[in-house]
Design an enzyme around this catalytic site. Structure first.
Site, PDB file in Angstrom:
ATOM      1  CG  LEU A   2      -2.015  -0.773   1.561  1.00 50.66           C
ATOM      2  CD1 LEU A   2      -2.541  -0.433   2.949  1.00 50.66           C
ATOM      3  CD2 LEU A   2      -3.087  -0.509   0.515  1.00 50.66           C
ATOM      4  CG  HIS A   3       2.701   3.156  -2.969  1.00 49.07           C
ATOM      5  ND1 HIS A   3       2.357   2.003  -3.617  1.00 49.07           N
ATOM      6  CD2 HIS A   3       2.902   4.077  -3.925  1.00 49.07           C
ATOM      7  CE1 HIS A   3       2.361   2.210  -4.920  1.00 49.07           C
ATOM      8  NE2 HIS A   3       2.675   3.464  -5.151  1.00 49.07           N
ATOM      9  NE  ARG A   4      -1.684   3.737  -6.810  1.00 47.58           N
ATOM     10  CZ  ARG A   4      -0.588   4.033  -7.484  1.00 47.58           C
ATOM     11  NH1 ARG A   4      -0.104   5.245  -7.457  1.00 47.58           N
ATOM     12  NH2 ARG A   4       0.028   3.133  -8.203  1.00 47.58           N
TER      13      ARG A   4
ATOM     14  CG  ASP B 192      -1.974   1.140  -2.894  1.00 45.48           C
ATOM     15  OD1 ASP B 192      -0.830   0.739  -3.161  1.00 45.48           O
ATOM     16  OD2 ASP B 192      -2.203   1.974  -1.989  1.00 45.48           O
TER      17      ASP B 192
END
Ligand code: UD1
Length: 366
Positions: free
Chosen positions: A206-208, A285
């Site tokens: 996850l990094h958005r 994501d």
């Protein structure tokens, strides 16, 4: 002989440029490649590890821009890139993907009248709140040669008025790296080190900003991951942005103490490949991981409302499930209930490990 500046900036660029530079080095009579790193990503684990794993040569030019706001980062790349282009006088500048470095370098070249080739052109999420969507739209408008990974890319570009002679469907160059490195990844001990070898496990990334910058959204996703982790261990290599926010929102402790969601540092290319290729389920994501799981036939849940890579849903193993915790948990249950074994991968057209050669041919023809 074509002199080509190959631009890399951030983690998802490295596996796209590596096969292109390698192919250029195999054809020295036709290509003189220059590797330029903007320095958008600079941590050992976000950058150097990938150069080693992918056999990318040390950059000939390093701009060292680092992190900043979007405007500052984009402007810093532009300011530092312009004199390099003026000095090097390349025949082409090749940019990949959709990060700020991609846009910044394309914009510099378009003003200098230097030809730009965009690899991974034409992808559209139709979500302009994503910084990457803006980068994709503008880079494609500015580029002289648009190299698409899937045919939806061609259709999107034509619909935006790009002349067909500038568009070439070459396939997915990231899959060149994937197929090439599968064997090398078997040398990684990451599954043993994380104590998931031989068992079912899930992998999460996850990094958005839309997922990790809001406490409610990030907390909700984490609650779903905790529930999933009661079924099987969940390994979560954490991007620096996500780690910082988990700390600031006070979310790190609950999970680290709370069972089987295992936070680990970002992994290099080979370790990460060895990890997800053995997973029962991937939740992400990321854009690239949607494609890599499709190529390997691993079930993937995309924790976003949309995807710029619809071919991974139409042909592949991807499902776009959003960020509602109940829905994530239900979709994970459903995916785990299906037989669990990898189905035969339905690999999209021209995701065949030979995209780099087609990119070189397209450059020569253009
Ligand atoms: C960038 C790309 C995104 C890509 C992602 C992969 C843009 C707009 N976004 O997002 O498309 O999916 O890379 O990782 O270009 N940081 C570090 N060390 C690093 C790099 C970043 O600690 O080596 C931290 C910094 O706090 C920085 C933050 O991460 O402020 C965000 O970095 P940035 O390059 O702005 O965007 P990413 O979220 O990494």
């Amino acid at each position: 002989m074509l002199k080509v500046i190959n631009v890399v900036g951030a983690r998802p660029n490295f596996m796209k440029v590596a096969p292109i530079v390698e192919a250029m080095r195999r054809r020295p009579a036709e290509f003189a490649p220059v590797v330029l790193h903007t320095g958008q990503h600079y941590d050992e684990r976000m950058s150097d590890a990938f150069f080693r794993d992918l056999g990318l040569p040390t950059p000939d030019v390093h701009l060292g821009v680092g992190s900043a706001s979007h405007a500052q980062q984009t402007a810093a790349v532009m300011q530092k890139f312009e004199p390099v282009v003026l000095e090097q006088k390349p025949d082409w500048v090749l940019v990949v993907g959709d990060v700020n470095s991609t846009l910044a370098c394309a914009l510099v070249c378009s003003k200098l009248g230097v030809r730009v080739a965009h690899v991974e052109a034409g992808l559209r999420s139709r979500d302009r709140t994503m910084p990457e969507e803006i980068n994709r739209l503008v880079t494609d408008q500015l580029s002289d040669l648009l190299l698409t990974p899937s045919e939806d890319g061609d259709r999107n570009l034509l619909a935006e008025g790009i002349p067909p002679e500038r568009i070439r469907f070459v396939g997915n160059v990231m899959i060149d790296s994937l197929f090439k490195q599968l064997k090398n990844a078997e040398g990684s001990r990451v599954r043993e080190e994380l104590e998931v070898a031989g068992s079912d496990y899930a992998v999460v990334t996850l990094h958005r900003p839309s997922n990790v910058d809001e406490p409610d959204v990030l907390g909700g996703i984490l609650s779903a991951l905790k529930r999933i982790s009661q079924r099987l261990p969940v390994v979560f290599p954490i991007h620096p942005r996500t780690r910082k926010n988990l700390g600031e929102f006070g979310l790190l402790e609950g999970v680290e103490g709370g069972g089987r969601v295992r936070f680990v540092e970002p992994l290099g290319y080979l370790d990460f490949l060895q990890l997800y290729s053995g997973a029962r389920l991937v939740l992400t994501d990321s854009g690239g991981i949607q494609e890599e799981t499709t190529a390997l036939g691993i079930p993937c849940l995309t924790l976003r409302e949309n995807t710029e890579r619809p071919v991974t849903v139409e042909l592949g193993t991807n499902r776009v499930v959003g960020t509602n915790p109940e829905r994530i948990f239900a979709e994970a249950e459903a995916a785990l209930a299906q037989d669990g074994q990898k189905g035969p991968p339905r690999v999209p057209p021209l995701w065949d490990g030979r995209a780099a050669e087609r990119i070189l041919d397209a450059l020569l023809e253009a």
